[in-house]
Design an enzyme around this catalytic site. Structure first.
Site, PDB file in Angstrom:
ATOM      1  N   ASN A  12      51.151  40.452  33.747  1.00 16.60           N
ATOM      2  CA  ASN A  12      51.244  39.068  34.230  1.00 16.60           C
ATOM      3  C   ASN A  12      52.285  38.352  33.367  1.00 16.60           C
ATOM      4  O   ASN A  12      52.006  37.973  32.238  1.00 16.60           O
ATOM      5  CB  ASN A  12      49.860  38.411  34.094  1.00 16.60           C
ATOM      6  N   TRP A  13      53.473  38.203  33.929  1.00 14.24           N
ATOM      7  CA  TRP A  13      54.562  37.605  33.133  1.00 14.24           C
ATOM      8  C   TRP A  13      54.403  36.095  32.996  1.00 14.24           C
ATOM      9  O   TRP A  13      55.128  35.465  32.230  1.00 14.24           O
ATOM     10  CB  TRP A  13      55.916  37.932  33.773  1.00 14.24           C
ATOM     11  N   LYS A  14      53.496  35.510  33.772  1.00 19.47           N
ATOM     12  CA  LYS A  14      53.307  34.051  33.758  1.00 19.47           C
ATOM     13  C   LYS A  14      54.662  33.366  33.984  1.00 19.47           C
ATOM     14  O   LYS A  14      55.474  33.889  34.725  1.00 19.47           O
ATOM     15  CB  LYS A  14      52.624  33.610  32.452  1.00 19.47           C
ATOM     16  N   HIS A 104      43.401  32.921  38.332  1.00 18.53           N
ATOM     17  CA  HIS A 104      43.612  33.022  36.881  1.00 18.53           C
ATOM     18  C   HIS A 104      43.128  31.724  36.219  1.00 18.53           C
ATOM     19  O   HIS A 104      43.285  30.641  36.782  1.00 18.53           O
ATOM     20  CB  HIS A 104      45.092  33.257  36.588  1.00 18.53           C
ATOM     21  N   GLU A 106      44.317  29.965  33.969  1.00 22.11           N
ATOM     22  CA  GLU A 106      45.366  28.942  33.805  1.00 22.11           C
ATOM     23  C   GLU A 106      45.565  28.157  35.100  1.00 22.11           C
ATOM     24  O   GLU A 106      45.837  26.955  35.074  1.00 22.11           O
ATOM     25  CB  GLU A 106      46.671  29.602  33.315  1.00 22.11           C
ATOM     26  N   GLU A 174      38.484  38.286  32.585  1.00 26.17           N
ATOM     27  CA  GLU A 174      39.317  37.694  31.543  1.00 26.17           C
ATOM     28  C   GLU A 174      38.573  36.535  30.891  1.00 26.17           C
ATOM     29  O   GLU A 174      38.604  35.410  31.410  1.00 26.17           O
ATOM     30  CB  GLU A 174      40.623  37.159  32.142  1.00 26.17           C
ATOM     31  N   GLY A 180      45.591  35.111  25.271  1.00 23.96           N
ATOM     32  CA  GLY A 180      46.645  34.626  24.389  1.00 23.96           C
ATOM     33  C   GLY A 180      46.176  34.252  22.990  1.00 23.96           C
ATOM     34  O   GLY A 180      46.929  33.664  22.219  1.00 23.96           O
ATOM     35  N   SER A 218      44.320  39.350  25.539  1.00 22.11           N
ATOM     36  CA  SER A 218      44.793  39.920  24.267  1.00 22.11           C
ATOM     37  C   SER A 218      44.766  41.448  24.228  1.00 22.11           C
ATOM     38  O   SER A 218      44.451  42.039  23.190  1.00 22.11           O
ATOM     39  CB  SER A 218      44.011  39.321  23.096  1.00 22.11           C
ATOM     40  N   GLY A 239      49.014  39.907  29.637  1.00 17.72           N
ATOM     41  CA  GLY A 239      49.950  38.789  29.633  1.00 17.72           C
ATOM     42  C   GLY A 239      51.072  39.038  28.633  1.00 17.72           C
ATOM     43  O   GLY A 239      52.047  39.730  28.921  1.00 17.72           O
ATOM     44  N   GLY A 240      50.923  38.487  27.421  1.00 19.25           N
ATOM     45  CA  GLY A 240      51.983  38.536  26.410  1.00 19.25           C
ATOM     46  C   GLY A 240      52.579  39.919  26.198  1.00 19.25           C
ATOM     47  O   GLY A 240      53.810  40.069  26.128  1.00 19.25           O
TER      48      GLY A 240
HETATM   49  P1  PGA Z   1      47.217  37.821  27.287  1.00 18.10           P
HETATM   50  O1  PGA Z   1      47.046  37.200  28.766  1.00 18.10           O
HETATM   51  O2  PGA Z   1      47.337  39.314  27.445  1.00 18.10           O
HETATM   52  O3  PGA Z   1      48.503  37.194  26.782  1.00 18.10           O
HETATM   53  O4  PGA Z   1      46.034  37.429  26.511  1.00 18.10           O
HETATM   54  C1  PGA Z   1      46.243  37.838  29.727  1.00 18.10           C
HETATM   55  C2  PGA Z   1      46.270  37.053  31.015  1.00 18.10           C
HETATM   56  O5  PGA Z   1      46.280  35.814  30.955  1.00 18.10           O
HETATM   57  O6  PGA Z   1      46.277  37.622  32.110  1.00 18.10           O
END
Ligand code: PGA
Length: 256
Positions: A12-14, A104, A106, A174, A180, A218, A239-240
């Protein structure tokens, strides 16, 4: 013998990635996956929607389309109409997506997406022929109050349309507090939630043996192997650590 669930690793590149650098990173990942990965692991990259079409073109050009699928990060519930700034599931599909991340945390927090809105979006994804990656997860307060399972079950039941199945829907657990933050739940905590998700799906569908349940929050190269060692974890939403092939690739290898 029962069919085995295929592992799925989704990046997930956001809101990260421009054409030049993104294309270079995808090219690196594609070359590695064509050279090495055992094909039983599905790899999905979910870049910003602006990059779907050029990424689809690149994967086709280097013949990596069978090794890496593309996904969107959100879609509108309608197929078309007067919704300035929104994208429909049909548009994502038209641009080359096969998956879409929905619900998600977010999106739920930044855009006030309720379970009912997410449910509508999951149905829209299915209408367009996309596989929905439906995210659920408790907040830190819910976990501290012993409400993690209740919160996850409530989100799952509220966000899952009646027509969903294990073929067109992947669940991503999640925990909001793990995204994050560098923090992750313990192995027994993850196992407990994944088992509860499978039980909830089985109550809805009759059988959820083939449902794929990912962990997200994470995930890094150094904790991936331990995560994939848990029997209920069928992959990860990352994500990251999905932004650089140097981090994402070792996670994909750990899944294989
Ligand atoms: P993260 O994000 O790996 O940076 O914790 C995961 C996500 O939000 O899908």
């Amino acid at each position: 013998m029962a069919e085995r669930r295929r592992r799925l690793i989704a990046g997930n590149w956001k809101m990260n990635g421009l054409f030049g650098s993104g294309r270079a990173e995808l090219g690196k990942l594609a070359r590695k996956s064509m050279a090495a990965l055992r094909p039983e692991v599905d790899i999905v990259v979910c870049p910003p929607a602006t990059l779907l079409r050029p990424f689809a073109d690149l994967l086709r050009k280097i013949r990596a389309g069978r090794r890496i699928a593309l996904g969107g990060q959100d879609c509108h519930g309608e197929a078309a109409g007067a919704h300035t700034g929104d994208l429909s599931a049909e548009m994502l599909r038209d641009a080359g997506a096969r998956y879409v991340i929905l619900g998600h945390s977010e999106r739920r927090a930044d855009h006030g997406e309720s379970d009912a809105i997410v449910c509508n979006k999951v149905a829209a994804a299915h209408r367009a022929g996309l596989i929905a990656i439906l995210c659920v997860g408790e907040t830190a307060v819910e976990r501290a109050q012993g409400q993690a399972l209740t919160a996850v079950r409530r989100q799952l039941l509220g966000s899952l349309p009646g027509s969903a199945s294990a073929v067109d829907t992947v669940i991503a657990y999640e925990p909001v507090w793990a995204i994050g933050s560098g923090k992750t739940p313990t192995a027994p905590e993850i196992a407990e939630v994944h088992a509860a998700i499978r039980e909830t799906l089985a109550a809805r569908w009759g059988n959820a043996e083939m449902a794929r349940i990912l962990y997200g929050g994470s995930v890094k190269p150094d904790n991936a192997s331990a995560l994939f060692g848990l029997p209920e974890v069928d992959g990860a939403l990352i994500g990251g650590a999905s932004l650089k092939t140097a981090d994402f690739w070792p996670i994909a290898v750990a899944a294989g």
